[in-house]
Design a protein around this motif. Structure first.
Motif, PDB file in Angstrom:
ATOM      1  N   LEU A 122     -22.578  66.817 -26.117  1.00 57.56           N
ATOM      2  CA  LEU A 122     -23.484  67.406 -25.144  1.00 57.56           C
ATOM      3  C   LEU A 122     -23.695  66.463 -23.963  1.00 57.56           C
ATOM      4  O   LEU A 122     -23.631  66.892 -22.804  1.00 57.56           O
ATOM      5  N   ALA A 123     -23.926  65.171 -24.239  1.00 54.13           N
ATOM      6  CA  ALA A 123     -24.175  64.228 -23.143  1.00 54.13           C
ATOM      7  C   ALA A 123     -22.971  64.137 -22.220  1.00 54.13           C
ATOM      8  O   ALA A 123     -23.113  64.086 -20.996  1.00 54.13           O
ATOM      9  N   ARG A 124     -21.764  64.136 -22.784  1.00 49.52           N
ATOM     10  CA  ARG A 124     -20.563  64.017 -21.959  1.00 49.52           C
ATOM     11  C   ARG A 124     -20.259  65.296 -21.204  1.00 49.52           C
ATOM     12  O   ARG A 124     -19.466  65.293 -20.263  1.00 49.52           O
ATOM     13  N   SER A 125     -20.867  66.410 -21.622  1.00 53.72           N
ATOM     14  CA  SER A 125     -20.738  67.644 -20.850  1.00 53.72           C
ATOM     15  C   SER A 125     -21.658  67.642 -19.640  1.00 53.72           C
ATOM     16  O   SER A 125     -21.486  68.449 -18.730  1.00 53.72           O
ATOM     17  N   LEU A 126     -22.648  66.731 -19.639  1.00 54.73           N
ATOM     18  CA  LEU A 126     -23.618  66.676 -18.553  1.00 54.73           C
ATOM     19  C   LEU A 126     -23.364  65.505 -17.610  1.00 54.73           C
ATOM     20  O   LEU A 126     -23.490  65.644 -16.401  1.00 54.73           O
ATOM     21  N   VAL A 127     -23.048  64.315 -18.160  1.00 53.68           N
ATOM     22  CA  VAL A 127     -22.730  63.138 -17.349  1.00 53.68           C
ATOM     23  C   VAL A 127     -21.527  62.464 -17.979  1.00 53.68           C
ATOM     24  O   VAL A 127     -21.110  62.806 -19.077  1.00 53.68           O
ATOM     25  N   GLY A 182     -18.946  58.850 -18.766  1.00 56.43           N
ATOM     26  CA  GLY A 182     -18.842  57.417 -18.952  1.00 56.43           C
ATOM     27  C   GLY A 182     -20.003  56.804 -19.707  1.00 56.43           C
ATOM     28  O   GLY A 182     -20.565  57.379 -20.649  1.00 56.43           O
ATOM     29  N   ASP A 183     -20.368  55.594 -19.283  1.00 58.30           N
ATOM     30  CA  ASP A 183     -21.404  54.826 -19.955  1.00 58.30           C
ATOM     31  C   ASP A 183     -22.764  55.500 -19.865  1.00 58.30           C
ATOM     32  O   ASP A 183     -23.630  55.292 -20.722  1.00 58.30           O
ATOM     33  N   ARG A 184     -22.979  56.319 -18.844  1.00 51.21           N
ATOM     34  CA  ARG A 184     -24.279  56.974 -18.702  1.00 51.21           C
ATOM     35  C   ARG A 184     -24.534  57.932 -19.866  1.00 51.21           C
ATOM     36  O   ARG A 184     -25.663  58.042 -20.349  1.00 51.21           O
TER      37      ARG A 184
END
Length: 861
Positions: free
Chosen positions: A70-75, A77-79
C-alpha cells in the motif's frame, strides 16, 4: 445502529419487522475449529496489551508485506519504507495503551499507513511526531472529500456494525480475495473454519444492511445509498420514503429470497413485487452482490487512491467493479427481474467513478413539458373484416431420431505446477573483528520452475555479535536496523543476547515470494563485542511458507586479523574514489620542490622536505585545502559515500573534524564517527571516517574540495583526504561491491604484511576492480606491494609509476594540482576473484598506513 454479536439470537427485531439471522447450525464447522489459536491476530493483540511486546513481532511479519504494497502504491523509495516503520511503531504504542483493533489488524494497519503517508508527504509539510496514532494531525483533520460520502454509506455502516472478527474475515476473503487457507493463521482457525466464519459474516452483513433499510422504512427516513448502485436508485424512482406495506413485506423476505430459501408461492410474490417496484429492485441489486458493494465502498476508505493497485497486487485480489459480470451469472429469472434496473447499474458505475475522482455527481436535468397543442378529434378507424378460417393442419412427419453425440473426452489433468528449488548462502563480508562493526551477507536463489512462498530466514549470529540498530530485547518488535538489509528484506532480532556466554543472537528475516530464476541478497550490519569468541560462523535456516527449504553455514566467524566491512551491496553498481594531499613542499622557498611536485628528480619523498600546508582554494576560512575530481557516471545514483582523512596524530585517537566542499557549494565541517591510529617510525598516524552519503547524493560528481584535517607540519609529515563512493549505474554489469576499512600500520616498527580475506563474494571469472587508499607511501622506496594469493598486482590507474614493486607511490586518482600527492595514495588494481581469495598488503623498505580496500566484482548467478 444495531450491533451484531457472533452469539446473537436468531432474530433481529426492528420496531415492527423481524429479520432472520444465520444460525450457527447452518454450517458444519465445530466449535473447536472456531476457537482462537495461540498465534491468531486476536491472541497476539491480547498478549501485547498484557505486556508481551515480543508478540508484536509476529504481527509485524504477517502484515509487513501488505503495508509495504500500500505504501509503495502511494509514495516511492525510502519514503514508503519510513511510513511503514513509523506506522508499526505508533500502532504498537496504541495497543500497549489498550487502544486499537481487537482482531481486525490488517484494515486498521492499512488505514494507518495511508494516513501516515498523507500526513508526511501529501500535505507538503512534515507534522510534529506523536506517539499517539489518534492524534495524527493537530491542525487539519484528515478528511478526503471523495471518501466522506462512502464513510456514511449504508453498506459501510452495516459492515462496521458487525463483530470485529466478522469484519476481519470479510476484509481478508471478500476485499483482498485471500483463500481460506491463507487467512486461517490470522484468525486462529482451520481453512474450513474460515469458510464457515465467512459464510456467517456474509449473512450477517446482508441482515445488517436490510435492517438499516427497514429502520428507515419504519421511521419515515430516506436511507442513504449504500453503494453506487443504491445511490443511483435513490436519485431515481426511490426518492420517497418506504411507506407501502407491500414494500415492507417484500423487504422482510428479501434476505431469504437472495439465498433461495423461500417457498415457491412467496418467491413468486417477491418477484412480482420486484417487477413493479424500482426502489426494492435497487435494494435487491445491492443485496444480491453485497460483497461487491462492500468492496467498492470499503476499499477506497481503507486504501484511498491506491485501492486498484493494492487489490491487484494482493493474492487473488480483485479490483473494484464486477457488477456486470455478476449480473451475467444470475439465474435467468433474476436477470429478468433486474433487467429494468440495469440503467441504475450504469448510473451506479458513473457515480462510483465520481466518488473517487473528487468530482460532484452529475445532476439529472428534467426536460420541461412542452405546451399542449390544440387537440383535434381523431378520425375513426375502419372496422377490420373477419379473418378467414385457417386451412386444416397437414399431418406432421415423424421426426427422425437424432444421432447420438459422442461423449466429450474429459480434459487431461492439469500438469502440477513446477516446484521451486531454493538454495541459500551466508558468509562474512571481509572479516568480523572484535570491537569493530561488520557485515554478514546472505543470498537466496530460486533455481526451480515455480515461485516460492513467503521466505523466512532465521540467521544465527556468532556469540557476542549483535545486529546494529535500534532497541533489542523486549522492544525488538519495533527494531529499526542502522542500515536496511536491502532488496526488500526485513530483519529483526528474536532471541539471544550480546554476551559471549549466550548461544548467539537469532535474527528473523522475511521476504516476499521469489520467482523462478530470481535471486535476492541481504547485508546485515552487525557489531562485534570486545570479548566475542573466535571461530563460530553464522548460519541460516531458510523456510518457504511453512516448509524448510535450505540451510547454510559460513566458513568463518569472528577472526583475529583482517579488515572489517563498512558497506556492501550487489546490483548494477560501480565504486569510484578520489582524493588529494593537504601537505606539500613549498615551491617558492625550497629549490627543487617544483620539480618534485611534477614527479621529477630524486627527491620525491616527504623525507626530503619540510612539509607545509597546501592551500589552493583562495578561501581565507581554510588553512589547508586541495581538490579532486569525483567521476560519478551520468544517470547513476549514489548508494553510499564515505569520507576518509588522515594525518599525523596528536594526543590519542579521539573524534576529529575535517571540512569538505561540494562542486559549486560551500564548506561543511564533518566530525568523524570512527578514528583509528597506527604507529609509523617517527610518529603515530590516524585515519578518520564519516558517512557523507546524503551530501554526495545531493551534489553528485565534479570537483570536490577537502580542507583543514588535523596534522602537524614538518619533515616527513603528511595529511590528506579521500572520497569513496558506491553508485548504482544502469550501464554497469551486475556486480558485488564491498568497502573494507581500518588503520593498519606496515613498516620497520610494525607488521610487514597485512592479510585481507575477501569473503562473501560470488564472483565470475571476469576481472574485478580492487581499490586501495593508503597514507604515507613514498615514491622512491620500493617493496610495498598489493598481492592476490601471493601474486603481485600492478596498479591500473593513478598518476604514478604503476610498478607492482612500488604500488604505493604518492599518486591519487582524480587529484587536481601537483602530480605528486605527498603521502596520499588512491589507486586501482585489476584481478580475477572468487570466494576464498586473500588480498595482502606488504612492505619491505617503506612505512605506510593501509586505510581502505574496495572490491567490485561481477557476480555469478
Amino acid at each position: 445502529m444495531t450491533r451484531f454479536a457472533e452469539s446473537s439470537p436468531a432474530t433481529l427485531c426492528g420496531q415492527e419487522i423481524t429479520i432472520s439471522c444465520p444460525r450457527e447450525g447452518r454450517v458444519s464447522e465445530t466449535a473447536s475449529n472456531l476457537a482462537l489459536a495461540e498465534s491468531s491476530d486476536a491472541v497476539l493483540i491480547a498478549r501485547i496489551r498484557g505486556g508481551d511486546v515480543a508478540a508484536y513481532g509476529l504481527l509485524y511479519e504477517r502484515h509487513l508485506g501488505s503495508a509495504r504494497k500500500l505504501a509503495r502504491s502511494l509514495v516511492d523509495g525510502d519514503r514508503a519504507e519510513d511510513a511503514v516503520q513509523d506506522t508499526f511503531t505508533k500502532i504498537l504504542d496504541v495497543l500497549r495503551r489498550g487502544g486499537g483493533p481487537q482482531a481486525g489488524f490488517r484494515p486498521y494497519l492499512l488505514t494507518a499507513v495511508r494516513r501516515t503517508v498523507y500526513d508526511r508527504y501529501r500535505s507538503e509539510k512534515r507534522l510534529q511526531p506523536t506517539d499517539q496514532i489518534e492524534l495524527y494531525d493537530p491542525g487539519e483533520p484528515f478528511v478526503d472529500p471523495a471518501l466522506e460520502g462512502l464513510e456514511r454509506s449504508m453498506i459501510v455502516r452495516a459492515y462496521r456494525s458487525l463483530p470485529e472478527r466478522w469484519q476481519a474475515v470479510l476484509w481478508h476473503t471478500e476485499i483482498e480475495g485471500a483463500k481460506p487457507a491463507d487467512v486461517a493463521p490470522l484468525l486462529g482457525l482451520t481453512a474450513n473454519g474460515v469458510a464457515a466464519l465467512a459464510y456467517r459474516a456474509r449473512e450477517g452483513l446482508r441482515q445488517a444492511y436490510l435492517q438499516m433499510h427497514l429502520a428507515g422504512a419504519t421511521t419515515g427516513e430516506i436511507p442513504e445509498a449504500a453503494t453506487a448502485a443504491g445511490a443511483a436508485a435513490a436519485v431515481g424512482a426511490a426518492a420517497a420514503p418506504i411507506t407501502d406495506e407491500r414494500c415492507r413485506a417484500a423487504l422482510d423476505k428479501l434476505g431469504a429470497y437472495v439465498r433461495g430459501g423461500l417457498a415457491k408461492r412467496e418467491t413468486k410474490a417477491v418477484e412480482k413485487h420486484l417487477d413493479d417496484c424500482e426502489r426494492c429492485k435497487a435494494i435487491y441489486l445491492e443485496l444480491a452482490d453485497v460483497n461487491t458493494a462492500l468492496r467498492e465502498a470499503l476499499g477506497p476508505i481503507i486504501l484511498g487512491s491506491a485501492v486498484a493497485a493494492y487489490l491487484a497486487a494482493a493474492k487473488g485480489g480483485a479490483a473494484a467493479g464486477g457488477i456486470i459480470t455478476w449480473f451475467r451469472h444470475l439465474p435467468k429469472r433474476q436477470q429478468q427481474v433486474l433487467s429494468g434496473g440495469m440503467a441504475a447499474v450504469a448510473a451506479a458505475a458513473v457515480l462510483g467513478l465520481l466518488l473517487v475522482s473528487h468530482k460532484e455527481p452529475i445532476k439529472r436535468v428534467h426536460k420541461p413539458p412542452t405546451a399542449a397543442e390544440p387537440a383535434t378529434p381523431p378520425k375513426p378507424k375502419p372496422r377490420p373484416r373477419a379473418p378467414k378460417p385457417p386451412p386444416p393442419p397437414a399431418p406432421k412427419p415423424k421426426p427422425k431420431p437424432a444421432p447420438k453425440k459422442p461423449k466429450p473426452k474429459p480434459p487431461p489433468p492439469a500438469a502440477p505446477a513446477p516446484p521451486p528449488h531454493l538454495t541459500a548462502r551466508i558468509g562474512t563480508v571481509g572479516t568480523l573483528l572484535r570491537d569493530q562493526p561488520g557485515i554478514v551477507a546472505m543470498s537466496v536463489n530460486n533455481g526451480g520452475g515455480g515461485p516460492s512462498r513467503d521466505l523466512t530466514a532465521d540467521v544465527d549470529l556468532p556469540p557476542g555479535v549483535t545486529y546494529a540498530g535500534g532497541p533489542t530485547g523486549r522492544n525488538s518488535a519495533i527494531f529499526k536496523p542502522a542500515v536496511a538489509p536491502g532488496d526488500d528484506w526485513s530483519c529483526r532480532p528474536i532471541t539471544g543476547g550480546a554476551k559471549p556466554a549466550d548461544p548467539g543472537l537469532r535474527l528473523r528475516c522475511t521476504h516476499e515470494p521469489l520467482k523462478s530464476g530470481a535471486a535476492t541478497s541481504a547485508y546485515l550490519h552487525v557489531n562485534v563485542g570486545t570479548t566475542a569468541p573466535y571461530g563460530t560462523p553464522p548460519q541460516v535456516t531458510l523456510r518457504s511458507g511453512d516448509q524448510q527449504a535450505a540451510t547454510a553455514k559460513a566458513q568463518d566467524g569472528v577472526a583475529q586479523a583482517g579488515l572489517p566491512a563498512r558497506f556492501a551491496v550487489d546490483g548494477h553498481v560501480r565504486t569510484v574514489a578520489t582524493g588529494n594531499a593537504l601537505l606539500s613542499c613549498d615551491a617558492k622557498q625550497e629549490h627543487g620542490c617544483a620539480k618534485a611536485q611534477k614527479r621529477q628528480g630524486d627527491h620525491r619523498d616527504n623525507d626530503f622536505w619540510d612539509m607545509a600546508p597546501l592551500d589552493l582554494d583562495h578561501d581565507a576560512s581554510t588553512k589547508s585545502s586541495s581538490s579532486a575530481r569525483l567521476d560519478v557516471p551520468s544517470g547513476s545514483k549514489v548508494l553510499w559515500a564515505g569520507l576518509y582523512w588522515s594525518g599525523v596524530a596528536g594526543d590519542g585517537c579521539g573524534p576529529v573534524t575535517a571540512k569538505i566542499r561540494p562542486p559549486g557549494g560551500t564548506y561543511t565541517s564533518i566530525r568523524s564517527s570512527r578514528a583509528e591510529c597506527g604507529r609509523l617510525p617517527d610518529f603515530s598516524a590516524y585515519q578518520a571516517f564519516a558517512d557523507v552519503t546524503d551530501l554526495v547524493r545531493s551534489n553528485g560528481g565534479g570537483e570536490w574540495w577537502g580542507a583543514d584535517v588535523p596534522t602537524r607540519a614538518g619533515t616527513s609529515h603528511y595529511a590528506g583526504w579521500s572520497l569513496v563512493v558506491v553508485v548504482n549505474d544502469p550501464k554497469a554489469p551486475y556486480q558485488q561491491a564491498m568497502v573494507l576499512d581500518g588503520a593498519r600500520a606496515l613498516g620497520p616498527d610494525a607488521a610487514e604484511r597485512v592479510d585481507v580475506p575477501v569473503n562473501g563474494l560470488l564472483a565470475t571469472a571476469q576481472q574485478a576492480r580492487i581499490g586501495v587508499v593508503a597514507w604515507e607511501g613514498d615514491a622512491d622506496l620500493k617493496g610495498d606491494r598489493v598481492l592476490l594469493d601471493g601474486r603481485p598486482l600492478q596498479p591500473a590507474a593513478g598518476g604514478g609509476i604503476r610498478s607492482a614493486d612500488n604500488a604505493l607511490d604518492s599518486s591519487a586518482a582524480g587529484a587536481i594540482g601537483p602530480a605528486l600527492t605527498f603521502g596520499v595514495d588512491v589507486g586501482y588494481f585489476a584481478a580475477t576473484l572468487d570466494s576464498g581469495k586473500t588480498l595482502s598488503l606488504t612492505s619491505k623498505q617503506d612505512a605506510y598506513l593501509a586505510g581502505v580496500v574496495t572490491v567490485t566484482a561481477p557476480m555469478r548467478s
